[in-house]
Write a protein that holds these residues in place. Structure first.
Motif, PDB file in Angstrom:
ATOM      1  N   ARG A 129       0.838  -1.201   0.000  1.00  0.00           N
ATOM      2  CA  ARG A 129       0.000   0.000   0.000  1.00  0.00           C
ATOM      3  C   ARG A 129       0.876   1.257   0.000  1.00  0.00           C
ATOM      4  NH1 ARG A 129      -5.071   1.982   1.548  1.00  0.00           N
ATOM      5  NH2 ARG A 129      -5.897  -0.074   2.074  1.00  0.00           N
ATOM      6  N   GLY A 130       1.939   1.231   0.797  1.00  0.00           N
ATOM      7  CA  GLY A 130       2.837   2.372   0.841  1.00  0.00           C
ATOM      8  C   GLY A 130       3.469   2.658  -0.501  1.00  0.00           C
ATOM      9  N   TYR A 131       3.897   1.604  -1.189  1.00  0.00           N
ATOM     10  CA  TYR A 131       4.493   1.779  -2.506  1.00  0.00           C
ATOM     11  C   TYR A 131       3.471   2.375  -3.484  1.00  0.00           C
ATOM     12  CZ  TYR A 131       8.322  -1.316  -0.998  1.00  0.00           C
ATOM     13  OH  TYR A 131       9.390  -1.872  -0.341  1.00  0.00           O
ATOM     14  N   LEU A 132       2.269   1.774  -3.488  1.00  0.00           N
ATOM     15  CA  LEU A 132       1.280   2.133  -4.492  1.00  0.00           C
ATOM     16  C   LEU A 132       0.640   3.490  -4.249  1.00  0.00           C
ATOM     17  CD1 LEU A 132      -0.379  -1.369  -4.956  1.00  0.00           C
ATOM     18  CD2 LEU A 132       1.185  -0.204  -6.515  1.00  0.00           C
ATOM     19  N   ASP A 133       0.583   3.918  -2.988  1.00  0.00           N
ATOM     20  CA  ASP A 133       0.013   5.234  -2.695  1.00  0.00           C
ATOM     21  C   ASP A 133       0.814   6.361  -3.348  1.00  0.00           C
ATOM     22  OD1 ASP A 133      -2.173   4.376  -1.281  1.00  0.00           O
ATOM     23  OD2 ASP A 133      -1.232   4.588   0.697  1.00  0.00           O
ATOM     24  N   GLY A 134       2.069   6.073  -3.669  1.00  0.00           N
ATOM     25  CA  GLY A 134       2.901   7.091  -4.297  1.00  0.00           C
ATOM     26  C   GLY A 134       2.896   7.039  -5.814  1.00  0.00           C
ATOM     27  N   VAL A 135       2.078   6.152  -6.396  1.00  0.00           N
ATOM     28  CA  VAL A 135       2.029   6.010  -7.858  1.00  0.00           C
ATOM     29  C   VAL A 135       0.842   6.793  -8.406  1.00  0.00           C
ATOM     30  CG1 VAL A 135       1.822   4.394  -9.777  1.00  0.00           C
ATOM     31  CG2 VAL A 135       3.087   3.727  -7.725  1.00  0.00           C
ATOM     32  N   ASP A 136       1.096   7.732  -9.305  1.00  0.00           N
ATOM     33  CA  ASP A 136       0.024   8.509  -9.921  1.00  0.00           C
ATOM     34  C   ASP A 136      -0.938   7.594 -10.669  1.00  0.00           C
ATOM     35  OD1 ASP A 136       1.076  10.874  -9.016  1.00  0.00           O
ATOM     36  OD2 ASP A 136       2.173  11.308 -10.872  1.00  0.00           O
ATOM     37  N   GLY A 137      -2.214   7.799 -10.429  1.00  0.00           N
ATOM     38  CA  GLY A 137      -3.221   7.004 -11.129  1.00  0.00           C
ATOM     39  C   GLY A 137      -3.586   5.718 -10.427  1.00  0.00           C
ATOM     40  N   VAL A 138      -2.969   5.423  -9.277  1.00  0.00           N
ATOM     41  CA  VAL A 138      -3.255   4.193  -8.534  1.00  0.00           C
ATOM     42  C   VAL A 138      -3.854   4.550  -7.179  1.00  0.00           C
ATOM     43  CG1 VAL A 138      -2.294   2.115  -7.464  1.00  0.00           C
ATOM     44  CG2 VAL A 138      -1.417   2.904  -9.674  1.00  0.00           C
ATOM     45  N   HIS A 139      -4.958   3.878  -6.842  1.00  0.00           N
ATOM     46  CA  HIS A 139      -5.613   4.085  -5.547  1.00  0.00           C
ATOM     47  C   HIS A 139      -5.986   2.726  -4.976  1.00  0.00           C
ATOM     48  CE1 HIS A 139      -7.961   5.773  -2.343  1.00  0.00           C
ATOM     49  NE2 HIS A 139      -9.081   5.223  -2.783  1.00  0.00           N
ATOM     50  N   VAL A 140      -5.492   2.406  -3.797  1.00  0.00           N
ATOM     51  CA  VAL A 140      -5.798   1.126  -3.152  1.00  0.00           C
ATOM     52  C   VAL A 140      -7.197   1.213  -2.545  1.00  0.00           C
ATOM     53  CG1 VAL A 140      -5.119  -0.536  -1.381  1.00  0.00           C
ATOM     54  CG2 VAL A 140      -3.362   0.722  -2.662  1.00  0.00           C
ATOM     55  N   VAL A 141      -8.100   0.292  -2.952  1.00  0.00           N
ATOM     56  CA  VAL A 141      -9.497   0.368  -2.514  1.00  0.00           C
ATOM     57  C   VAL A 141      -9.871  -0.707  -1.499  1.00  0.00           C
ATOM     58  CG1 VAL A 141     -10.271   1.489  -4.632  1.00  0.00           C
ATOM     59  CG2 VAL A 141     -10.238  -1.018  -4.512  1.00  0.00           C
ATOM     60  N   ALA A 142      -9.050  -1.753  -1.349  1.00  0.00           N
ATOM     61  CA  ALA A 142      -9.401  -2.821  -0.417  1.00  0.00           C
ATOM     62  C   ALA A 142      -8.197  -3.702  -0.153  1.00  0.00           C
ATOM     63  CB  ALA A 142     -10.555  -3.671  -0.966  1.00  0.00           C
TER      64      ALA A 142
END
Length: 209
Positions: free
Chosen positions: A12-25
């Motif tokens: 989640r930490g990695y992906l929260d910093g990627v533009d266009g990516v949002h962790v939903v579950a």
């Protein structure tokens, strides 16, 4: 989807910093993963193989109907990689063989309908494609052999089992024939193919002659 909360937090930490990516579950096992995917319908599901209750492979079929699946696991076993890819996974990353930047690129690629494979997974995929091409080529050659030598479909069935190494008795049992009938079929096959025995027939039928 990973049973280890530390791994989930890191992803989640990695992906929260990627533009266009949002962790939903998030989910900790295969059953929960499917349930959450049904609820939120994510564009991409990150899936581990080794999870309790239901592992990644058992959940993959349903998940791949709900979302594009990117497998992220520590298991680099070629057999598992092949099963995951055949089961519908669009991507496969092996822990320790990618960095946060590649993870983000992989998620975006899978979301766009493309595949993303770590080197070991790519090698397995390449071998799988080549094997499939070889099988398709063999099937085509066998169809040509059927036509060229005017073999019947029953004679083809006998040849297929002969190529598996089965005895006349075993072929008879598999095809629900008498052993005498199998011998008659083989006699006709050998005559049509112009071979002298079982080995030559098998070599011709399997494309090794």
């Amino acid at each position: 989807m990973d049973d280890n909360p530390i791994v989930r937090a890191a992803l989640r930490g990695y992906l929260d910093g990627v533009d266009g990516v949002h962790v939903v579950a998030e989910a900790a096992d295969g059953h929960e993963a499917v349930a959450r995917a049904r609820e939120v319908r994510p564009a991409v599901t990150l899936l581990d193989h080794r999870m309790p209750v239901a592992d990644g492979l058992s959940a993959l079929g349903e998940l791949s109907r709900l979302s594009d699946v990117l497998v992220i696991t520590s298991d680099a076993d070629p057999g598992l990689i092949g099963r995951m890819l055949r089961g519908g996974a669009r991507g496969y990353l092996v822990h320790g063989a990618f960095d946060p930047g590649e993870l983000g690129r992989a998620v975006l690629a899978v979301a766009a309908g493309h595949g993303w494979l770590s080197p070991v997974a790519a090698a397995v995929a390449t071998r799988t494609v080549r094997a499939q091409a070889s099988r398709e080529d063999l099937t085509q050659r066998q169809e040509e052999t059927l036509t060229r030598f005017r073999l019947t479909r029953r004679e083809k069935d006998v040849l297929d089992l002969l190529a598996e190494g089965l005895s006349n008795a075993a072929i008879a049992h598999r095809l629900l024939l008498t052993e005498k009938t199998v011998k008659n079929h083989l006699h006709h096959v050998f005559t049509k193919l112009g071979v002298r025995g079982r080995m030559e027939a098998v070599l011709l039928w399997t494309g090794r002659r």
